[in-house]
Write an enzyme that holds these catalytic residues in place. Sequence first.
Site, PDB file in Angstrom:
ATOM      1  CB  THR A   1      -8.568  -0.895  -8.482  1.00  0.00           C
ATOM      2  OG1 THR A   1      -8.372   0.228  -7.663  1.00  0.00           O
ATOM      3  CG2 THR A   1      -7.975  -2.099  -7.807  1.00  0.00           C
TER       4      THR A   1
ATOM      5  CB  SER B   1     -12.692  -0.751  -0.664  1.00  0.00           C
ATOM      6  OG  SER B   1     -13.028   0.453  -0.067  1.00  0.00           O
TER       7      SER B   1
ATOM      8  CD  GLU C   1      -8.814   6.327  -5.231  1.00  0.00           C
ATOM      9  OE1 GLU C   1      -9.599   5.428  -4.923  1.00  0.00           O
ATOM     10  OE2 GLU C   1      -9.186   7.391  -5.758  1.00  0.00           O
TER      11      GLU C   1
ATOM     12  NE  ARG D   1      -4.198   1.715   0.621  1.00  0.00           N
ATOM     13  CZ  ARG D   1      -5.167   1.888  -0.273  1.00  0.00           C
ATOM     14  NH1 ARG D   1      -5.110   1.326  -1.472  1.00  0.00           N
ATOM     15  NH2 ARG D   1      -6.214   2.613   0.023  1.00  0.00           N
TER      16      ARG D   1
ATOM     17  CB  THR E   1      -5.369   0.465  -6.730  1.00  0.00           C
ATOM     18  OG1 THR E   1      -6.076   1.671  -6.892  1.00  0.00           O
ATOM     19  CG2 THR E   1      -4.661   0.488  -5.390  1.00  0.00           C
TER      20      THR E   1
ATOM     21  N   GLY F   1     -13.202  -1.347  -8.125  1.00  0.00           N
ATOM     22  CA  GLY F   1     -14.536  -0.755  -7.988  1.00  0.00           C
ATOM     23  C   GLY F   1     -14.707   0.137  -6.779  1.00  0.00           C
TER      24      GLY F   1
HETATM   25  N1  GLU Z   1      -8.442   3.177  -3.911  1.00  0.00           N
HETATM   26  C1  GLU Z   1      -9.351   2.120  -3.698  1.00  0.00           C
HETATM   27  C2  GLU Z   1      -8.862   1.229  -2.590  1.00  0.00           C
HETATM   28  O1  GLU Z   1      -7.715   1.078  -2.384  1.00  0.00           O
HETATM   29  C3  GLU Z   1      -9.601   1.309  -4.893  1.00  0.00           C
HETATM   30  C4  GLU Z   1     -10.163   2.095  -6.023  1.00  0.00           C
HETATM   31  C5  GLU Z   1     -10.889   1.269  -7.055  1.00  0.00           C
HETATM   32  O2  GLU Z   1     -10.972   0.095  -7.000  1.00  0.00           O
HETATM   33  O3  GLU Z   1     -11.436   1.778  -7.973  1.00  0.00           O
HETATM   34  O4  GLU Z   1      -9.621   0.632  -1.918  1.00  0.00           O
END
Ligand code: GLU
Length: 595
Positions: A413, A479, A433, A118, A431, A501
């Site tokens: 992502t 997420s 983001e 991350r 990802t 997503g």
């Molecule tokens: N930035 C999001 C995350 O790390 C994911 C973004 C996405 O899946 O579109 O949870």
Amino acid sequence: MQTLSNIPGLLLANLLAALLVACSHPPPLPDAAAIAPEAPSALTQQHGGRFDRQAVAAAHPLAAEAGAAVLRAGGHAVDAAVAVQFVLGVVEPQSSGLGGGAFLLVHDGRTVHAYDGRETAPRGVDERLFLGPDGRPLPFDVAVTSGRAVGVPGAVAMLELAHRRHGRLPWARLVEPAIRLADEGFAVTPRLHTLLDQDPHLRSHPAARQLYYDAQGQAWPVGHRLRNPALADTLRHIARDGARALHEGHIATAIAQAVQGHPQLPGTLDEQDLRGYQPRVRAALCHPLPTPERRYRVCGFPPPSSGAIAVGQILGLLQAATETTPAHPGSVAWLHTYAEAARLAFADRALYLADPDFVPPPAGDWHSLLAPAYLRERVRLIGPHARPDAPAGRPGSTPTALAPMAEQPERGTSHVSVVDADGHAVALTTTIESAFGTRTLVAGFLLNNQLTDFSFLPHDRQGRPVANRVEPGKRPRSSMAPTLVFDDTTGELVLSTGSPGGAMIIHYTAKALHGMLVQGLTPQAAIDLPNLGTTGGPLLLEQGRFAPATASGLRALGHTVQEVPLTSGLQALRRQPHGLEGGADPRREGAVAGD
Ligand code: GLU
């Protein structure tokens, strides 16, 4: 409820045609656009596939093929995932790449390892990072495209660590397919074209404009051979020097300069931040999922991702509720229960979930949020009508001094699943983001805007801190929900899945798991099921996939329903006695390849 596989051919052709028309004139999205991820493009018909020994599912056919070639050459599932990630960075630049972060689950035959790549906040930030001079949160889109949003990238350093521990083929060999594609070019896909065409910001960055648009500022058309020599050059450095090539030397200098010299809200990220990045190895978060046929163990990514906990809570609550009041999946009663379970899960997520190096888990253990006794207590809050509010729970009855985080947009992502011939398995969600991240192109790749996954507001009105507030060196809450499932009795691998997503990842993954494990569907049929979910506000139903009576039935139970495109990008591989079954999401351009 319609599954894509039971829609007759003509109807499917009409649906595809309608979507194509819709894509050339994108309708203005309702509120739900705020939590929806990358924009929709055309549907691609998917047939999944069956394989005897090994397979790779990824968001682009060239990436899946590169991974399958690595497996054919005797590579480990981790080797294949590394090759896939580098190719995705070339051919799916909107979603992931060298400038982003990732979570990787690896099953080595005995243990599930969780590798955390991350992005981290630079040393120079404080909790006011996304507040304006007036103390109010910056407009979200202003923050996304600013230098302040860039976190220290971690995907490559994390993959290097996992490769060192599990890999069989030389690192440089795994970077080769991506170098070739960046040098020789690849054909622009309908999805890439649509996203380039619609993007309101990418053209204004000179290097990105030169790479992705013609002299008139038009997105390169579908089929155009897109070459990225700067990225090929960067990849050659990574092939030779590994992640060090990004975290030190001239590329690190270029990243720091791009962030600090950003024309709009520069950030503080510097070369020391880049040099100091460390991927983390965490304990995978596993919980039982008993079904009438079989008892499963579902393993997902622990905090800083909220994915596994929220998916586990939703499936656990759904199961507990339908034990007492059975409901057919897809019926109004079932969808109501799902939505209420989801709202309870998102209430806990908003209060408790954040980087575990900064925020302790409730009752001293993240598993407290998945404990059967806790879920039994929570399920009592689900009644026959939609609740006006969904309160967070108190696992272990421990009080908390935290304030809940308001829901914010998340987007952009990719997900990769691999199973190799020795039964090793990978689930990798990766990802930058937003679609195209901050839209800042450095050395051929785009920088992430992952720090906008932090809460813009550090405190509530009473001054109580939000767990996911910005702090130096902290990782923003995610997420992402890469998931590996096992037979709880034999320990054997059952499946690998995950999706992009934004916050809706939680629902897409829960849907796929419920479809495969509870409803007994193939991976492709489970992926094709209509999407739905809520992050605490309206109940979102995938446009065109639910009967009008379903939406009105849910409204009658008190739900605020919105029908919107919900562009999941699920990938899944399931082990069966005869081999492997695969599935890729028709809403994006994924593919499954293997032998
Ligand atoms: N930035 C999001 C995350 O790390 C994911 C973004 C996405 O899946 O579109 O949870």
